[in-house]
Design a protein around this motif. Sequence first.
Motif, short mmCIF file in Angstrom:
data_model
loop_
_atom_site.label_atom_id
_atom_site.label_comp_id
_atom_site.label_asym_id
_atom_site.label_seq_id
_atom_site.Cartn_x
_atom_site.Cartn_y
_atom_site.Cartn_z
N LEU A 173 7.27 58.51 13.44
CA LEU A 173 8.98 58.52 13.83
C LEU A 173 9.08 57.46 13.20
O LEU A 173 10.43 57.09 13.40
CB LEU A 173 9.03 58.23 15.78
N GLN A 174 7.86 56.34 12.79
CA GLN A 174 8.66 55.06 11.75
C GLN A 174 8.24 55.22 10.45
O GLN A 174 8.33 54.28 9.65
CB GLN A 174 8.06 53.68 12.37
N ASP A 175 8.35 56.60 10.32
CA ASP A 175 7.99 56.67 8.77
C ASP A 175 6.52 56.07 7.97
O ASP A 175 6.44 56.01 7.37
CB ASP A 175 9.02 56.71 7.44
N LYS A 176 5.59 56.20 8.62
CA LYS A 176 4.45 55.30 8.73
C LYS A 176 2.94 56.26 9.30
O LYS A 176 2.11 55.40 9.57
CB LYS A 176 4.24 53.72 9.50
N PHE A 177 2.97 57.52 8.96
CA PHE A 177 2.28 58.70 10.03
C PHE A 177 0.64 58.23 8.84
O PHE A 177 -0.25 57.63 9.03
CB PHE A 177 2.52 59.50 9.88
N TRP A 178 0.87 57.89 7.63
CA TRP A 178 -0.81 58.07 7.05
C TRP A 178 -0.57 56.36 6.93
O TRP A 178 -2.11 55.86 6.76
CB TRP A 178 0.07 58.41 6.11
N GLU A 179 -0.36 55.39 7.20
CA GLU A 179 -0.14 54.20 7.50
C GLU A 179 -1.41 53.17 8.98
O GLU A 179 -2.11 53.16 8.39
CB GLU A 179 0.76 53.28 7.21
N MET A 180 -1.28 54.29 9.61
CA MET A 180 -1.62 54.33 10.93
C MET A 180 -2.99 55.21 11.09
O MET A 180 -4.37 54.67 10.94
CB MET A 180 -0.75 54.68 11.88
N HIS A 181 -2.88 56.60 10.22
CA HIS A 181 -3.63 57.31 9.72
C HIS A 181 -5.32 56.76 8.93
O HIS A 181 -5.70 55.91 9.84
CB HIS A 181 -3.54 58.65 9.13
N ASP A 182 -4.85 55.73 8.36
CA ASP A 182 -5.65 55.27 7.36
C ASP A 182 -6.18 54.09 8.20
O ASP A 182 -7.44 53.84 7.97
CB ASP A 182 -5.10 55.06 6.07
#
Length: 173
Positions: A80-89
């Motif tokens: 929701l803050q355009d940081k899915f892949w950063e969090m995923h990784d």
Amino acid sequence: MSLKIPVSITDHAQGNLDADLVIVEYGDYQCPYCGAAYPVLKKLLKKFSGEVKFVFRNFPLSEMHEYALPAAIAAEAAFLQDKFWEMHDAIYENQRKLDDQYLFKIAEKIGLDMEKFKSDIQKEELVNKIDADFQGGVISGVNGTPSFYVNGKKFNGAAEDLFELFTRSTGEI
């Protein structure tokens, strides 16, 4: 078995979004096998980013992994803050440290607005998205994590086998 829920714009995807080769992973953030697959998939994406679309779908095995669902919720909130892949990784890179507090540390570290994050993780729509991913996996024949689908067909192998298959099919070494 085949993928029953087609890849769509609601999926989390990276790589070449128009690629002919589409890999879908059903994964659990706390699963040690998913954790082992993560660096292999990163290597595959780095080497073949122009040729592969990689999709991640949530399949938290909550009965076995206490923090799988909270981690999936955290990743969806980061989206929701355009940081899915950063969090995923970051979750996979710190998988052994997972607990509720550590998810907040990761959120802070990747630069999320913490007030928004704390509010977003309470949203029912995030749990609904995770449930939809999970149910899609169940009807597609997912029986463990990670489970991979290549161009809609179940891939019966590990991430290393996927890398080998792709390396052979492109003629690369």
